[in-house]
Design an enzyme around this catalytic site. Structure first.
Site, PDB file in Angstrom:
ATOM      1  CG  ASP A 162       9.124 -14.917  16.493  1.00 19.85           C
ATOM      2  OD1 ASP A 162       9.679 -14.340  15.540  1.00 19.85           O
ATOM      3  OD2 ASP A 162       8.901 -14.375  17.585  1.00 19.85           O
ATOM      4  CG  ASP A 170       9.257 -11.367  12.232  1.00 17.86           C
ATOM      5  OD1 ASP A 170       8.244 -12.079  12.160  1.00 17.86           O
ATOM      6  OD2 ASP A 170      10.409 -11.818  12.319  1.00 17.86           O
ATOM      7  CB  SER A 185      -0.954   0.078   1.197  1.00 21.18           C
ATOM      8  OG  SER A 185      -1.708  -1.088   1.313  1.00 21.18           O
TER       9      SER A 185
END
Length: 793
Positions: free
Chosen positions: A322, A319, A247
């Site tokens: 995991d 992030d 975006s």
């Protein structure tokens, strides 16, 4: 002969009656945009004015009535879309499409989204406005299910309609959150590169943590198989609903605009499909007004504006997943090792119904980190259990409250409070208002581990040393409020440092960010028209630099006349992706051949997956600037060791040879529009006979990967670029003229093929044009039809 004529007449009459019957039946399936309807659970009349592009402008005396009406009108245009998206996280696509979607269902049903939804719903405050308005919205949907016409897709697949519940809303949130994430597409591949090829190979394409130079500033030898990443890529191809990708957004402060008021722009990049992802609506009551863009089954818009403020989003790309290798107890495979000894896996029993086949029953093992992916992906041959830890299912889910508060804020402080409650997916939430405030918040639950780790590889689940140790306070998240440079922006690129470091993520290359900053820094008198033109910009700011780095390594003396001419075209290219441009055609084939020569010998079957990730985009820019790399050597040639010049020259020559065969000897005929196109695919369009009925397109277009008008396609051996994603909407809100704000969808407002608004915006979108987002009540009443909802006795 008379008998034959009589038979022919009977057949003719039968055919005419059949066609007439089908036509009359189809008329019953049209959405109702005018007239009167009765609606339960509303206290007063609700007026819905439909404008020229089919946007419902809902006028009610209270929000409860307005949201009930919203549910009804949203369903009559998008019920099929709602049906598909609610089934993804629940693992129920196989009920509709059969066993081809079984692996997809197994995977999504095992992520814990449904379990998280059930837990969240049990803890909801049912007296809150967010909950009550959500239930009103669902009530409106269910009234349409009970009393409105059944969409034709339900007949074609033989599917019965079902009532909707708040769990469906949370399942949509869960799918949205997972589709934003990138770790599952990259981490397993990078782990295998490290383990099978060595640390040097990983470091050579990773480089420093920040390899792009445009930051969002704060103020305040073995074959790599990567089964998880490649199999997920295949599952995404089968999904009948679009994934979220990237975006752009920028908000100009008053000092940067000609009329001295804030201008807001946003265009979220999402996989293209038909119908379009967003559904527009405008609600007005005595105490509330919002022109919003809703996802299917979401009552509160994630993009919106009114006379006071505007907001939108881009993907943060942080992030928030995991992966951990667990260690099973050698004496009991139902236990796994932790720092405190062995613990039992939680076992979840799952059942999936399959159309025209027996149900499938399976089990999932869940460690303290999350579901064991080996149970969810048939193609994982890794013997070590690999668990996925996802912030979305670890932390209290307040997404309903987030969406409500963003769409009901009365000040920047209110808005920030709503943004602070977002845990996942990570979003850059953009804001501008009529009081000249501008802001950007990188929202999401950010965290740190007990030691420094490369979180893009799979972590150690048994030792206890790789665990999350703390979460950031929201004030520590990247953000900017009324910065001194007078604008905020996001293009999914790396934010500036926080807590003395750069937060790990899967940030996209700097290309779009660099171009946006170049254009914004160039002037201080922006108009609405300037900003609209920016959203349609197709010039790459970074590609000419990459070409320069590669061109220097090409052996010019070995080139033919055609190759030298092609190289000159590339060398002097300004990065413009126009329809009649030649350079984009040459560049993208050259890029593909360069990637083949550099990576395919080492990556093997994972090559196609690797080259179509954001990580590749950044890696190739890093490698192009280097003279030496372990990747240059072609390991399939045992007695020679290649260098950058040999790899690059061979790649360029192979690219030109391919184009001569594909497009002809005349280089001047190699225009970009001969190889790129876009088609908006409906699930029913996969049936050849229905393609022209349900799909929209194909169209020739302009643009390419990582320009502002981002037309996203995969590189492959074909040399044909079919656009799969791009701007899912474009919006420009100018607070000096807020009633004449601009918006556009890729196809149209309705998902009903019998609607006039199924694809009426498609050509305007392709040409970079806009339609008005009306707020003026007189214009609204004068512009379209009226559907009047009356309270049902």
């Amino acid at each position: 002969m008379k008998l034959l004529k009589k038979i022919l007449k009977i057949v003719a009459v039968f055919l005419i009656l059949s066609v007439l019957g089908l036509w009359l039946f189809s008329r019953t399936l049209h959405p109702k945009y005018e007239g009167n309807l009765e609606l339960q659970n509303i206290s007063e009349e609700v007026k819905v004015y439909y404008d020229e592009v089919g946007v419902p402008h809902i006028s009610a005396q209270n929000q409860q009535d307005a949201y009930t009406a919203l549910g009804y009108v949203h369903a009559q245009d998008r019920l099929w879309q709602m049906e598909l998206i609610r089934r993804i996280a629940a693992g129920r696509l196989s009920e509709v499409f059969g066993k081809d979607l079984l692996q997809t269902d197994v995977f999504f049903s095992g992520l814990g989204i449904e379990e998280n939804a059930a837990k969240t719903i049990r803890e909801l405050d049912t007296s809150s406005k967010a909950y009550q308005l959500t239930m009103a919205y669902l009530n409106g949907i269910n009234q349409f299910i009970n009393e409105g016409p059944t969409p034709i897709e339900f007949y074609l697949v033989g599917l019965k309609k079902e009532q909707y519940t708040i769990k469906d809303v949370y399942n949509v949130f869960g799918y949205m959150a997972f589709s934003f994430a990138a770790a599952h597409k990259i981490d397993p591949l990078l782990t295998e590169i490290k383990e099978k090829l060595g640390e040097d190979y990983l470091q050579d394409i990773s480089g420093p943590k920040v390899i792009n130079t445009t930051l969002i500033h704060n103020q305040k030898n073995a074959e790599i198989t990567s089964e998880l990443a490649s199999s997920l890529q295949e599952m995404y191809k089968k999904l009948p609903v679009s994934p979220f990708i990237g975006s752009n957004s920028w908000v100009l402060g008053a000092e940067k605009t000609k009329k001295g008021k804030v201008i807001f722009a946003n265009d979220p990049h999402i996989g293209f499909a038909q119908p379009a992802v967003w559904y527009q609506s405008h609600i007005k009551t005595p105490d509330y007004e919002m022109y919003g863009f809703n996802l299917a089954l979401t009552p509160f818009p994630l993009l919106g504006h009114n006379r006071s403020y505007a907001y939108g989003l881009t993907m943060f790309e942080n992030d928030d997943i995991d992966f951990y290798f667990e260690q099973n107890n050698p004496n009991n495979p139902l236990e796994y090792k932790t720092a405190d000894g062995y613990k039992k896996y939680a076992i979840l029993d799952k059942k999936i119904k399959i159309k025209d086949a027996k149900d499938t029953v399976y089990q999932i093992k869940v460690s303290k980190h999350g579901p064991v992916m080996n149970d969810l992906i048939d193609f994982i041959h890794e013997e070590r259990p690999m668990a996925m830890q996802w912030v979305y299912t670890k932390i209290n889910n307040q997404l309903l409250e987030v969406a409500y508060e963003l769409s009901h804020a009365e000040s920047l402080s209110d808005f920030k409070e709503g943004a602070s409650k977002l845990h996942a997916p990570g979003l850059n939430i953009m804001y501008g208002d009529a009081k000249d405030n501008i802001a950007w918040f990188a929202s999401g639950a950010l965290y740190e581990h007990g030691r420094k780790l490369n979180t893009k590889t799979i972590l150690d689940g048994a030792s206890g040393t790789d665990e999350i140790t703390s979460y950031f306070d929201f004030e520590e998240n990247p953000q900017a409020i009324n910065p001194s440079w007078n604008y905020v922006y996001s293009a999914n690129n790396q934010p500036d440092s926080i807590k003395n470091g750069f937060y790990p993520g899967y940030y996209l290359p700097e290309d779009r960010a660099k171009r946006i900053v170049e254009l914004l820094e160039a002037k201080n008198d922006f108009t609405k028209e300037d900003v609209a033109a920016m959203l349609y910009d197709v010039t790459s700011a970074s590609t000419p630099v990459l070409i320069s780095d590669l061109e220097k390594s090409i052996d010019k003396n070995s080139l033919s006349a055609s190759e030298r001419k092609s190289l000159q075209i590339l060398k002097y290219w300004d990065g413009f992706y126009g329809k009649s441009s030649l350079a984009p055609t040459i560049y993208n084939r050259f890029l593909y051949e360069f990637l083949v020569g550099t990576f395919k010998d080492e990556l093997g079957v994972s090559f196609d997956q690797f080259i179509n990730t954001p990580f590749q985009d950044k890696a190739v820019a890093l490698l192009a600037a280097k003279e030496k790399s372990v990747w240059w050597d072609d390991i399939s040639t045992k007695n020679t060791k290649e260098n950058k010049g040999q790899i690059t020259t061979k790649a360029f020559q192979q690219a030109i040879a391919f184009l001569q065969k594909q497009l002809g000897e005349n280089i001047d005929d190699w225009t970009w529009d001969r190889v790129i196109s876009v088609e908006y695919n409906h699930p029913m369009g996969k049936v050849a006979a229905l393609r022209s009925i349900f799909n929209v397109g194909p169209f020739k277009t302009r643009g390419g990967n990582e320009v502002i008008n981002n037309q996203i396609f995969n590189l492959d051996a074909s040399g044909v670029y079919q656009i799969t994603a791009g701007p899912s909407s474009r919006r420009v809100i100018d607070f000096s003229d807020v009633e004449n704000s601009l918006g556009i969808l890729p196809t149209g407002q309705s998902g009903n093929i019998f609607s006039d608004h199924y694809k009426d915006q498609a050509q305007k979108y392709l040409e970079g044009k806009f339609v008005p987002m009306k707020l003026n009540q007189k214009e609204i009443k004068d512009s379209g039809s009226l559907l009047l909802f009356k309270p049902k006795e």
